[in-house]
Motif scaffolding. Sequence first.
Motif, PDB file in Angstrom:
ATOM      1  N   VAL A 119       0.848  -1.193   0.000  1.00 49.78           N
ATOM      2  CA  VAL A 119       0.000   0.000   0.000  1.00 49.78           C
ATOM      3  C   VAL A 119       0.885   1.245   0.000  1.00 49.78           C
ATOM      4  CG1 VAL A 119      -1.957  -1.091   1.168  1.00 49.78           C
ATOM      5  CG2 VAL A 119      -0.180   0.012   2.533  1.00 49.78           C
ATOM      6  N   ASP A 120       0.302   2.345  -0.429  1.00 55.77           N
ATOM      7  CA  ASP A 120       0.986   3.640  -0.388  1.00 55.77           C
ATOM      8  C   ASP A 120       0.876   4.170   1.041  1.00 55.77           C
ATOM      9  OD1 ASP A 120       1.675   6.325  -0.446  1.00 55.77           O
ATOM     10  OD2 ASP A 120       0.616   6.742  -2.303  1.00 55.77           O
ATOM     11  N   PRO A 121       1.990   4.222   1.783  1.00 60.88           N
ATOM     12  CA  PRO A 121       1.883   4.615   3.195  1.00 60.88           C
ATOM     13  C   PRO A 121       1.429   6.058   3.381  1.00 60.88           C
ATOM     14  CG  PRO A 121       4.193   4.417   2.546  1.00 60.88           C
ATOM     15  CD  PRO A 121       3.379   3.904   1.400  1.00 60.88           C
ATOM     16  N   THR A 122       1.845   6.950   2.490  1.00 61.90           N
ATOM     17  CA  THR A 122       1.421   8.352   2.613  1.00 61.90           C
ATOM     18  C   THR A 122      -0.085   8.466   2.466  1.00 61.90           C
ATOM     19  OG1 THR A 122       3.543   9.166   1.767  1.00 61.90           O
ATOM     20  CG2 THR A 122       1.654  10.660   1.624  1.00 61.90           C
ATOM     21  N   ALA A 123      -0.627   7.816   1.454  1.00 58.36           N
ATOM     22  CA  ALA A 123      -2.081   7.839   1.260  1.00 58.36           C
ATOM     23  C   ALA A 123      -2.807   7.166   2.421  1.00 58.36           C
ATOM     24  CB  ALA A 123      -2.441   7.162  -0.058  1.00 58.36           C
ATOM     25  N   LEU A 124      -2.222   6.101   2.943  1.00 56.54           N
ATOM     26  CA  LEU A 124      -2.845   5.399   4.065  1.00 56.54           C
ATOM     27  C   LEU A 124      -2.906   6.299   5.291  1.00 56.54           C
ATOM     28  CD1 LEU A 124      -4.010   2.699   5.142  1.00 56.54           C
ATOM     29  CD2 LEU A 124      -1.673   2.094   5.818  1.00 56.54           C
ATOM     30  N   PHE A 125      -1.809   7.005   5.590  1.00 59.40           N
ATOM     31  CA  PHE A 125      -1.808   7.923   6.734  1.00 59.40           C
ATOM     32  C   PHE A 125      -2.843   9.026   6.534  1.00 59.40           C
ATOM     33  CE2 PHE A 125       2.966   6.940   7.453  1.00 59.40           C
ATOM     34  CZ  PHE A 125       2.642   5.830   8.203  1.00 59.40           C
ATOM     35  N   GLN A 126      -2.900   9.560   5.328  1.00 61.58           N
ATOM     36  CA  GLN A 126      -3.854  10.641   5.044  1.00 61.58           C
ATOM     37  C   GLN A 126      -5.287  10.182   5.238  1.00 61.58           C
ATOM     38  OE1 GLN A 126      -2.607  11.633   1.068  1.00 61.58           O
ATOM     39  NE2 GLN A 126      -1.130  13.164   1.758  1.00 61.58           N
ATOM     40  N   ARG A 127      -5.538   8.942   4.908  1.00 61.92           N
ATOM     41  CA  ARG A 127      -6.905   8.408   4.995  1.00 61.92           C
ATOM     42  C   ARG A 127      -7.285   7.994   6.417  1.00 61.92           C
ATOM     43  NH1 ARG A 127      -8.725   5.987   0.152  1.00 61.92           N
ATOM     44  NH2 ARG A 127     -10.565   5.355   1.338  1.00 61.92           N
ATOM     45  N   THR A 128      -6.293   7.743   7.269  1.00 64.30           N
ATOM     46  CA  THR A 128      -6.598   7.158   8.581  1.00 64.30           C
ATOM     47  C   THR A 128      -6.092   7.990   9.761  1.00 64.30           C
ATOM     48  OG1 THR A 128      -4.576   5.798   8.496  1.00 64.30           O
ATOM     49  CG2 THR A 128      -6.619   4.811   7.641  1.00 64.30           C
ATOM     50  N   GLY A 129      -5.708   9.247   9.500  1.00 63.15           N
ATOM     51  CA  GLY A 129      -5.372  10.146  10.604  1.00 63.15           C
ATOM     52  C   GLY A 129      -3.922  10.142  11.031  1.00 63.15           C
TER      53      GLY A 129
ATOM     54  N   ARG B 112      -6.285  -0.462  -5.217  1.00 63.19           N
ATOM     55  CA  ARG B 112      -7.308  -1.339  -4.657  1.00 63.19           C
ATOM     56  C   ARG B 112      -6.864  -1.850  -3.282  1.00 63.19           C
ATOM     57  NH1 ARG B 112      -8.183  -6.493  -8.059  1.00 63.19           N
ATOM     58  NH2 ARG B 112      -8.239  -4.908  -9.692  1.00 63.19           N
ATOM     59  N   ASN B 113      -5.575  -2.145  -3.151  1.00 65.69           N
ATOM     60  CA  ASN B 113      -5.046  -2.566  -1.845  1.00 65.69           C
ATOM     61  C   ASN B 113      -5.268  -1.491  -0.791  1.00 65.69           C
ATOM     62  OD1 ASN B 113      -4.119  -5.020  -2.819  1.00 65.69           O
ATOM     63  ND2 ASN B 113      -1.963  -4.435  -2.863  1.00 65.69           N
ATOM     64  N   LEU B 114      -5.087  -0.237  -1.187  1.00 69.86           N
ATOM     65  CA  LEU B 114      -5.301   0.868  -0.251  1.00 69.86           C
ATOM     66  C   LEU B 114      -6.747   0.908   0.220  1.00 69.86           C
ATOM     67  CD1 LEU B 114      -4.362   3.462   1.192  1.00 69.86           C
ATOM     68  CD2 LEU B 114      -4.947   4.706  -0.912  1.00 69.86           C
ATOM     69  N   GLU B 115      -7.679   0.774  -0.710  1.00 71.91           N
ATOM     70  CA  GLU B 115      -9.097   0.786  -0.334  1.00 71.91           C
ATOM     71  C   GLU B 115      -9.417  -0.372   0.599  1.00 71.91           C
ATOM     72  OE1 GLU B 115     -11.049   3.306  -0.925  1.00 71.91           O
ATOM     73  OE2 GLU B 115      -9.382   4.225  -2.015  1.00 71.91           O
ATOM     74  N   GLU B 116      -8.859  -1.543   0.309  1.00 74.93           N
ATOM     75  CA  GLU B 116      -9.085  -2.707   1.168  1.00 74.93           C
ATOM     76  C   GLU B 116      -8.467  -2.495   2.540  1.00 74.93           C
ATOM     77  OE1 GLU B 116      -7.649  -6.124  -0.936  1.00 74.93           O
ATOM     78  OE2 GLU B 116      -9.150  -5.926  -2.540  1.00 74.93           O
ATOM     79  N   ALA B 117      -7.301  -1.864   2.575  1.00 75.30           N
ATOM     80  CA  ALA B 117      -6.646  -1.597   3.847  1.00 75.30           C
ATOM     81  C   ALA B 117      -7.502  -0.691   4.725  1.00 75.30           C
ATOM     82  CB  ALA B 117      -5.272  -0.972   3.608  1.00 75.30           C
ATOM     83  N   VAL B 118      -7.969   0.407   4.146  1.00 74.41           N
ATOM     84  CA  VAL B 118      -8.795   1.344   4.908  1.00 74.41           C
ATOM     85  C   VAL B 118     -10.063   0.651   5.401  1.00 74.41           C
ATOM     86  CG1 VAL B 118     -10.143   3.480   4.776  1.00 74.41           C
ATOM     87  CG2 VAL B 118      -7.860   3.366   3.728  1.00 74.41           C
ATOM     88  N   ALA B 119     -10.693  -0.126   4.534  1.00 72.60           N
ATOM     89  CA  ALA B 119     -11.920  -0.841   4.915  1.00 72.60           C
ATOM     90  C   ALA B 119     -11.644  -1.893   5.981  1.00 72.60           C
ATOM     91  CB  ALA B 119     -12.541  -1.498   3.682  1.00 72.60           C
ATOM     92  N   ASP B 120     -10.393  -2.396   5.998  1.00 69.03           N
ATOM     93  CA  ASP B 120     -10.018  -3.467   6.921  1.00 69.03           C
ATOM     94  C   ASP B 120      -9.496  -2.938   8.253  1.00 69.03           C
ATOM     95  OD1 ASP B 120     -10.184  -6.200   7.093  1.00 69.03           O
ATOM     96  OD2 ASP B 120      -8.254  -6.612   6.155  1.00 69.03           O
TER      97      ASP B 120
END
Length: 198
Positions: free
Chosen positions: A38-48, A158-166
């Motif tokens: 997953v893109d860690p920057t996008a993941l952080f942005q999406r999850t605080g 798609r992995n990013l979306e699944e990560a956030v949902a998970d």
Amino acid sequence: MTQIDYYLSPISPWTHMTGTRPAEIAAAAGVAIRYKPVDPTALFQRTGGKILAERHESRKAYRMQELARWSKLLGLPINLRPAFFPANPAPASYAIIAAQETGGGDMAALVTGLTRACWEEERNIAEDEVIRDCLSAAGFDPALSFSGMLQGAEIYPRNLEEAVADGVFGVPFFKVGEAAFWGQDRLDFLAEHLGVSR
């Protein structure tokens, strides 16, 4: 069948510290492991979360101490200030995705080869030559760095979306059904959850 979903980033020092242990736990438990870059920057942005550059200096200093401690404890070398960090993790992530979809090699060796390239060998994991070398060393066709680009580019977001949902908010992160384990320092709990003695 039980599966470990392993969310990771090849540019993360903590993914580097994870090494081959997730694959060893999966093998001992007789379960599958699915590598999900997953893109860690996008993941952080999406999850605080906050990217490293935006963190307070005290947090940055503590991170360096922790990396040095874990490196010593695990016997895993690390250059705390690598020449090519941060680098764009997308090309290496695409290669991981393409290799997993294609099969025929050692996924744990590929992931550890890419993180080692950054955190031990002063190599740029955004460069095609480095990615090809890591693919080849892990038993995959080095041409996947080209041929798998479109597939990787499709699955990566798609992995990013699944990560956030998970419920994933950092890397490395492991999910087994509803059970969540964040960080390489939680691998013993993952092993225990799967009935593996460590």
